[in-house]
Design a protein around this motif. Structure first.
Motif, PDB file in Angstrom:
ATOM      1  N   ARG A 195       0.830  -1.165  -0.046  1.00  0.00           N
ATOM      2  CA  ARG A 195       0.046   0.028   0.033  1.00  0.00           C
ATOM      3  C   ARG A 195       0.810   1.289  -0.053  1.00  0.00           C
ATOM      4  O   ARG A 195       2.155   1.152   0.318  1.00  0.00           O
ATOM      5  CB  ARG A 195      -0.939  -0.061   1.256  1.00  0.00           C
ATOM      6  CG  ARG A 195      -0.098  -0.196   2.447  1.00  0.00           C
ATOM      7  CD  ARG A 195      -1.187   0.192   3.715  1.00  0.00           C
ATOM      8  NE  ARG A 195      -2.300  -0.982   3.749  1.00  0.00           N
ATOM      9  CZ  ARG A 195      -3.598  -0.811   4.404  1.00  0.00           C
ATOM     10  NH1 ARG A 195      -3.418   0.524   5.158  1.00  0.00           N
ATOM     11  NH2 ARG A 195      -4.379  -1.676   4.499  1.00  0.00           N
ATOM     12  N   LEU A 196       0.303   2.477  -0.350  1.00  0.00           N
ATOM     13  CA  LEU A 196       0.937   3.662  -0.233  1.00  0.00           C
ATOM     14  C   LEU A 196       1.087   4.197   1.118  1.00  0.00           C
ATOM     15  O   LEU A 196       0.141   4.195   1.683  1.00  0.00           O
ATOM     16  CB  LEU A 196       0.420   4.654  -1.317  1.00  0.00           C
ATOM     17  CG  LEU A 196       0.339   4.255  -2.851  1.00  0.00           C
ATOM     18  CD1 LEU A 196       0.015   5.538  -3.522  1.00  0.00           C
ATOM     19  CD2 LEU A 196       1.750   3.564  -3.301  1.00  0.00           C
ATOM     20  N   THR A 197       2.057   4.841   1.595  1.00  0.00           N
ATOM     21  CA  THR A 197       2.191   5.567   2.904  1.00  0.00           C
ATOM     22  C   THR A 197       2.094   7.125   2.747  1.00  0.00           C
ATOM     23  O   THR A 197       3.143   7.676   2.675  1.00  0.00           O
ATOM     24  CB  THR A 197       3.536   5.094   3.552  1.00  0.00           C
ATOM     25  OG1 THR A 197       4.648   5.274   2.836  1.00  0.00           O
ATOM     26  CG2 THR A 197       3.341   3.478   4.062  1.00  0.00           C
TER      27      THR A 197
ATOM     28  N   ALA B 277      -6.218   0.494  -5.035  1.00  0.00           N
ATOM     29  CA  ALA B 277      -5.267   0.358  -6.471  1.00  0.00           C
ATOM     30  C   ALA B 277      -4.056  -0.461  -6.506  1.00  0.00           C
ATOM     31  O   ALA B 277      -3.703  -1.129  -7.362  1.00  0.00           O
ATOM     32  CB  ALA B 277      -5.124   1.790  -6.810  1.00  0.00           C
ATOM     33  N   PRO B 278      -3.260  -0.065  -5.190  1.00  0.00           N
ATOM     34  CA  PRO B 278      -1.947  -0.816  -5.270  1.00  0.00           C
ATOM     35  C   PRO B 278      -1.956  -2.378  -5.115  1.00  0.00           C
ATOM     36  O   PRO B 278      -1.566  -3.193  -5.692  1.00  0.00           O
ATOM     37  CB  PRO B 278      -1.188  -0.274  -3.715  1.00  0.00           C
ATOM     38  CG  PRO B 278      -1.847   0.976  -3.634  1.00  0.00           C
ATOM     39  CD  PRO B 278      -3.356   1.082  -4.312  1.00  0.00           C
ATOM     40  N   ALA B 279      -3.100  -2.723  -4.396  1.00  0.00           N
ATOM     41  CA  ALA B 279      -3.439  -4.174  -3.923  1.00  0.00           C
ATOM     42  C   ALA B 279      -3.748  -4.868  -5.339  1.00  0.00           C
ATOM     43  O   ALA B 279      -3.278  -5.854  -5.814  1.00  0.00           O
ATOM     44  CB  ALA B 279      -4.698  -4.377  -3.031  1.00  0.00           C
ATOM     45  N   ALA B 280      -4.719  -4.089  -6.239  1.00  0.00           N
ATOM     46  CA  ALA B 280      -5.142  -4.643  -7.490  1.00  0.00           C
ATOM     47  C   ALA B 280      -3.934  -4.857  -8.516  1.00  0.00           C
ATOM     48  O   ALA B 280      -3.850  -5.885  -9.088  1.00  0.00           O
ATOM     49  CB  ALA B 280      -6.082  -3.739  -7.993  1.00  0.00           C
ATOM     50  N   ALA B 281      -2.977  -3.676  -8.458  1.00  0.00           N
ATOM     51  CA  ALA B 281      -2.099  -3.671  -9.555  1.00  0.00           C
ATOM     52  C   ALA B 281      -0.944  -4.537  -9.003  1.00  0.00           C
ATOM     53  O   ALA B 281      -0.406  -5.432 -10.018  1.00  0.00           O
ATOM     54  CB  ALA B 281      -1.232  -2.177  -9.218  1.00  0.00           C
ATOM     55  N   HIS B 282      -0.688  -5.286  -7.817  1.00  0.00           N
ATOM     56  CA  HIS B 282       0.162  -6.321  -7.451  1.00  0.00           C
ATOM     57  C   HIS B 282      -0.281  -7.503  -7.859  1.00  0.00           C
ATOM     58  O   HIS B 282       0.317  -8.425  -8.231  1.00  0.00           O
ATOM     59  CB  HIS B 282       0.692  -6.206  -5.998  1.00  0.00           C
ATOM     60  CG  HIS B 282       1.525  -4.838  -5.528  1.00  0.00           C
ATOM     61  ND1 HIS B 282       2.925  -5.050  -5.817  1.00  0.00           N
ATOM     62  CD2 HIS B 282       1.337  -3.858  -4.571  1.00  0.00           C
ATOM     63  CE1 HIS B 282       3.748  -3.979  -5.361  1.00  0.00           C
ATOM     64  NE2 HIS B 282       2.798  -3.118  -4.929  1.00  0.00           N
ATOM     65  N   LEU B 283      -1.686  -7.753  -7.567  1.00  0.00           N
ATOM     66  CA  LEU B 283      -2.279  -8.938  -8.032  1.00  0.00           C
ATOM     67  C   LEU B 283      -2.159  -9.135  -9.448  1.00  0.00           C
ATOM     68  O   LEU B 283      -1.735 -10.275  -9.939  1.00  0.00           O
ATOM     69  CB  LEU B 283      -3.808  -8.891  -7.409  1.00  0.00           C
ATOM     70  CG  LEU B 283      -3.934  -9.042  -6.199  1.00  0.00           C
ATOM     71  CD1 LEU B 283      -5.625  -8.826  -5.783  1.00  0.00           C
ATOM     72  CD2 LEU B 283      -3.650 -10.452  -5.392  1.00  0.00           C
ATOM     73  N   ALA B 284      -2.303  -8.016 -10.239  1.00  0.00           N
ATOM     74  CA  ALA B 284      -2.423  -8.154 -11.724  1.00  0.00           C
ATOM     75  C   ALA B 284      -1.066  -8.519 -12.204  1.00  0.00           C
ATOM     76  O   ALA B 284      -0.899  -8.922 -13.332  1.00  0.00           O
ATOM     77  CB  ALA B 284      -2.636  -6.867 -12.441  1.00  0.00           C
TER      78      ALA B 284
END
Length: 267
Positions: free
Chosen positions: A120-122, A135-142
């Motif tokens: 995640r972003l901090t 969005a970070p979680a979705a991107a890492h999964l993709a």
């Protein structure tokens, strides 16, 4: 198989930079992922509308990460989750937004809470989890990350589920609530062709439609243009639901229909 698509739905609209910021986060993490914008015009904070759109759209999407953000409780203790269902992983708030779509994919088989700080972003913000968490979680999964790396397992049965819409089928009668109203003002009921047939109403040319103390006979047809302009019509719409429409008009406005209102269709 790692999904190469992210299907993205929000209530952010396009007047501000919220959608672009999420797109940017995805592009930095997973530049080869293809983003399908389902819609960003979900009415503000209308979780139910977003849930209907996600569920109706999912059967026509490729295997994807579904990123859904309609999140009126952002910044509270509500969970952020990723839910595995069939060939899809659904990412978003645990507020009921995701589970009808998970059902459309065959049901939730696995879920995790998004707690891993490295994914995640901090930014220090507490009001934009779409950008900083989802969005970070979705991107890492993709990009190939296993869903289990995002956080601890969650019992799928504990996920928040919206109440099923009201529906009752009788002899020569279907009573159902308005499930969703689209931008054209078409009012789709929580009933479809199967319920019409079960009630023995599918062969009728006209059906009695009752809303509260108001009642009228409406043609049952296969197109909006089967009636003159400005006239109401009953159709089975593209999602398979029985819908009240007005040819080149708005059934919601003309017939004073709103989501959750009960409508009786009878002979």
């Amino acid at each position: 198989m790692t999904p190469s698509f992210i299907a993205f739905l929000t209530d952010y609209g396009l007047a501000d930079g919220y959608v672009a910021a999420c797109h940017g986060v995805i592009a930095r993490i997973a530049p080869s992922a293809r983003v399908i914008d389902v819609t960003h015009d979900v009415p503000a904070q209308d979780v139910r509308h977003g849930a209907v759109v996600l569920a109706d759209t999912l059967p026509y999407l490729p295997p994807s990460v579904l990123l859904g953000v309609v999140d009126p409780e952002v910044g509270t203790e509500r969970r952020a989750v990723a839910v595995v269902a069939g060939e899809f992983v659904l990412v978003g708030p645990d507020n009921g937004l995701l589970l009808w779509a998970a059902d459309a994919a065959g049901g939730a088989s696995r879920a995790v809470e998004l707690t891993a700080a490295e994914y995640r972003l901090t930014t220090g913000a507490t009001t934009f989890d779409g950008r900083d968490v989802f969005a970070p979680a979705a991107a890492h999964l993709a990009a190939g990350l296993d869903v289990g790396a995002l956080g601890p397992s969650v019992d799928p049965a504990s996920l928040v589920r919206l109440a099923d819409p009201w529906l009752r089928v009788g002899a020569e009668s279907v009573e159902a609530e308005v499930h969703v109203v689209d931008r054209f003002g078409n009012a789709a009921l929580a009933a479809g062709a199967a319920e019409l047939a079960a009630a023995g109403l599918d062969e009728h040319a006209r059906l009695r439609v009752t809303v509260g103390d108001r009642s009228s006979y409406v043609p049952l047809a296969s197109s909006y243009a089967a009636v003159p302009e400005g006239e109401p019509v009953l159709i089975v719409d593209s999602a398979g639901r029985l819908a009240l429409a007005v040819n080149r008009g708005s059934a919601a406005a003309d017939l004073r229909l709103r989501v959750g209102e009960r409508v009786t269709v009878s002979s």
